[in-house]
Design a protein around this motif. Sequence first.
Motif, mmCIF file in Angstrom:
data_model
loop_
_atom_site.group_PDB
_atom_site.id
_atom_site.type_symbol
_atom_site.label_atom_id
_atom_site.label_comp_id
_atom_site.label_asym_id
_atom_site.label_seq_id
_atom_site.Cartn_x
_atom_site.Cartn_y
_atom_site.Cartn_z
ATOM 1 N N GLN A 1 -8.711 -1.119 -3.480
ATOM 2 C CA GLN A 1 -8.443 -1.547 -2.107
ATOM 3 C C GLN A 1 -7.653 -0.440 -1.420
ATOM 4 O O GLN A 1 -6.503 -0.193 -1.784
ATOM 5 C CB GLN A 1 -7.662 -2.871 -2.097
ATOM 6 C CG GLN A 1 -8.350 -4.015 -2.806
ATOM 7 C CD GLN A 1 -9.680 -4.366 -2.152
ATOM 8 O OE1 GLN A 1 -9.794 -4.426 -0.927
ATOM 9 N NE2 GLN A 1 -10.685 -4.613 -2.988
ATOM 10 N N TYR A 2 -8.267 0.243 -0.479
ATOM 11 C CA TYR A 2 -7.592 1.363 0.178
ATOM 12 C C TYR A 2 -8.003 1.459 1.639
ATOM 13 O O TYR A 2 -8.992 0.838 2.066
ATOM 14 C CB TYR A 2 -7.895 2.683 -0.540
ATOM 15 C CG TYR A 2 -9.365 3.002 -0.743
ATOM 16 C CD1 TYR A 2 -10.140 3.512 0.308
ATOM 17 C CD2 TYR A 2 -9.977 2.799 -1.979
ATOM 18 C CE1 TYR A 2 -11.482 3.807 0.124
ATOM 19 C CE2 TYR A 2 -11.320 3.094 -2.177
ATOM 20 C CZ TYR A 2 -12.065 3.601 -1.126
ATOM 21 O OH TYR A 2 -13.395 3.887 -1.310
ATOM 22 N N ASP B 1 -7.644 6.829 -7.277
ATOM 23 C CA ASP B 1 -8.476 7.333 -6.179
ATOM 24 C C ASP B 1 -9.660 6.429 -5.849
ATOM 25 O O ASP B 1 -10.522 6.784 -5.043
ATOM 26 C CB ASP B 1 -8.962 8.761 -6.472
ATOM 27 C CG ASP B 1 -9.939 8.832 -7.645
ATOM 28 O OD1 ASP B 1 -10.329 7.782 -8.189
ATOM 29 O OD2 ASP B 1 -10.317 9.961 -8.020
ATOM 30 N N GLY B 2 -9.721 5.274 -6.483
ATOM 31 C CA GLY B 2 -10.807 4.336 -6.213
ATOM 32 C C GLY B 2 -12.160 4.841 -6.672
ATOM 33 O O GLY B 2 -13.201 4.398 -6.176
ATOM 34 N N GLY B 3 -12.138 5.784 -7.623
ATOM 35 C CA GLY B 3 -13.386 6.312 -8.157
ATOM 36 C C GLY B 3 -14.082 7.311 -7.255
ATOM 37 O O GLY B 3 -15.226 7.703 -7.534
ATOM 38 N N TYR C 1 0.852 -1.192 0.000
ATOM 39 C CA TYR C 1 0.000 0.000 0.000
ATOM 40 C C TYR C 1 0.889 1.244 0.000
ATOM 41 O O TYR C 1 1.714 1.413 0.906
ATOM 42 C CB TYR C 1 -0.900 0.039 1.237
ATOM 43 C CG TYR C 1 -2.177 -0.751 1.119
ATOM 44 C CD1 TYR C 1 -3.412 -0.172 1.407
ATOM 45 C CD2 TYR C 1 -2.166 -2.089 0.728
ATOM 46 C CE1 TYR C 1 -4.594 -0.890 1.312
ATOM 47 C CE2 TYR C 1 -3.336 -2.816 0.627
ATOM 48 C CZ TYR C 1 -4.559 -2.213 0.918
ATOM 49 O OH TYR C 1 -5.728 -2.940 0.824
ATOM 50 N N VAL C 2 0.745 2.086 -1.018
ATOM 51 C CA VAL C 2 1.477 3.354 -1.037
ATOM 52 C C VAL C 2 0.525 4.468 -0.608
ATOM 53 O O VAL C 2 -0.693 4.334 -0.700
ATOM 54 C CB VAL C 2 2.083 3.656 -2.421
ATOM 55 C CG1 VAL C 2 3.074 2.577 -2.821
ATOM 56 C CG2 VAL C 2 1.008 3.829 -3.483
ATOM 57 N N TRP C 3 1.097 5.582 -0.170
ATOM 58 C CA TRP C 3 0.304 6.671 0.384
ATOM 59 C C TRP C 3 0.287 7.886 -0.535
ATOM 60 O O TRP C 3 1.352 8.356 -0.979
ATOM 61 C CB TRP C 3 0.883 7.087 1.740
ATOM 62 C CG TRP C 3 0.587 6.158 2.867
ATOM 63 C CD1 TRP C 3 0.645 4.798 2.858
ATOM 64 C CD2 TRP C 3 0.197 6.533 4.194
ATOM 65 N NE1 TRP C 3 0.314 4.300 4.095
ATOM 66 C CE2 TRP C 3 0.039 5.340 4.936
ATOM 67 C CE3 TRP C 3 -0.016 7.756 4.818
ATOM 68 C CZ2 TRP C 3 -0.332 5.347 6.283
ATOM 69 C CZ3 TRP C 3 -0.382 7.767 6.161
ATOM 70 C CH2 TRP C 3 -0.558 6.573 6.871
ATOM 71 N N GLY D 1 -3.870 4.990 2.256
ATOM 72 C CA GLY D 1 -3.004 4.168 1.426
ATOM 73 C C GLY D 1 -3.847 3.335 0.481
ATOM 74 O O GLY D 1 -5.036 3.100 0.724
ATOM 75 N N PHE D 2 -3.250 2.887 -0.629
ATOM 76 C CA PHE D 2 -3.972 2.023 -1.561
ATOM 77 C C PHE D 2 -3.024 0.974 -2.121
ATOM 78 O O PHE D 2 -1.805 1.154 -2.156
ATOM 79 C CB PHE D 2 -4.611 2.843 -2.699
ATOM 80 C CG PHE D 2 -3.619 3.527 -3.600
ATOM 81 C CD1 PHE D 2 -3.094 2.877 -4.718
ATOM 82 C CD2 PHE D 2 -3.195 4.824 -3.341
ATOM 83 C CE1 PHE D 2 -2.170 3.507 -5.543
ATOM 84 C CE2 PHE D 2 -2.280 5.465 -4.163
ATOM 85 C CZ PHE D 2 -1.766 4.807 -5.263
#
Length: 429
Positions: free
Chosen positions: A402-403, A385-387, A355-357, A394-395
């Motif tokens: 997935q975040y 941005d996951g929509g 997971y990066v931030w 983080g994602f």
Amino acid sequence: MTYKSIPKSVARFMEQITEKCGNDHADWAENFNAAFANTLLTTVKRQEDGTTFLLTGDIPAMWLRDSTAQVRPYLVIAKEDQELAAMISGLVKKQFFYINIDPYANAFNETANKAGHQTDHTQMNDWIWERKYEIDSLCYPVQLAYLLYKNTGRQDQFNEDFVNGVTKILSVLETEQDHQHSMYTFERDTTRQEDTLINQGRGTEVVPTGMTWSGFRPSDDACKYGYLVPSNMFAVVILGYLEELFSEVLIDEEIVARARKLKEEIQQGIEKHGRTVNQAGETIYAYEVDGKGNGTIMDDSNVPNLISAPYLGYGKLDEPTYLATRKTLLSSENPYFYEGKFAKGIGSSHTPENYVWPIALAMEGMTTADKQEKARILDQLVATDGGTHLMHEGFDVNDPNQYTREWFSWANMMFCELVMDYFDIRVEK
């Protein structure tokens, strides 16, 4: 009182950014407008006494660190909008009200409601949400008070609470130069070791270096070694601010002398003890050291981190040791550097592997002079941005849907600041 609508000055600024983005970067503008409005409409709570309480997002508490970063981009508008400047000044006043309650605490409640981690084994009280001692929690409020003054000329934030809080900050930083004489301890009943300090709440053993000790990182995770180098860098910067303020605005020779002495000792400590050697044999900054020869080659995603040093005002972008450090940290030599199908960047032990931030990605963009690299990072942030059109904690580099944290104001405003930076709009330092 909360904002029911976006102030006209802020709306105009959002329109200016939208215009600058144009058709080529319309997606940047969409996310910028969502994030820039979100902080004002969802986190700012003006108090009857003129102070400002800022929610961190989906946690009902105010962090001294996060709250500063959440409003920092608004400083460019506050130059022309006295009401916005008053809101930020109110935040500084609230921060120093809290520091005077306890300079070792990192997060506070809106009222003395006993919320938060009241079962932790440390000196809690009803105002405190969490009492993890972090150097940056004392640095950020000084930074905000100073930047508000430099950008707007405003001085009402320099009240009695500010002066008293500054003396407490200096005392804590001085005390923690030799942690064995500190009364601070922290333990939490938990299976997550990053949330507690070993050695009966005192952390790993350190020896004096001139630097000042920190129990926890800006991630709120425990330090492996007690001298957190990037936070000491930040301390050097804000001690310089205090020298200036108490020489030119709030005349106090004793505070000036204490701030100067601390700054010089911490700086010498960084130079003598805060460096290490990477796999290529180059001298770089360590993330943490203990003064006994142990240190870590890594960077965390939370600011202050080593990548952020020039952004915070410590050194220059082209300084050789910084460039060698940066190159190392943006590689597999940093255990928290992740690369996958959709992104690459720095993550944290605070979140799952891979997971990066967005905070770290934004900081990477704001510490390069390369416009193409800034644009690449902005494109990456929007695409991951996951929509939601907002940033997260983080994602997953292989699945951005997935975040962690649906609502994280600090990350939103770091994205906004990178967009502004791309168009050469920056807070005056």
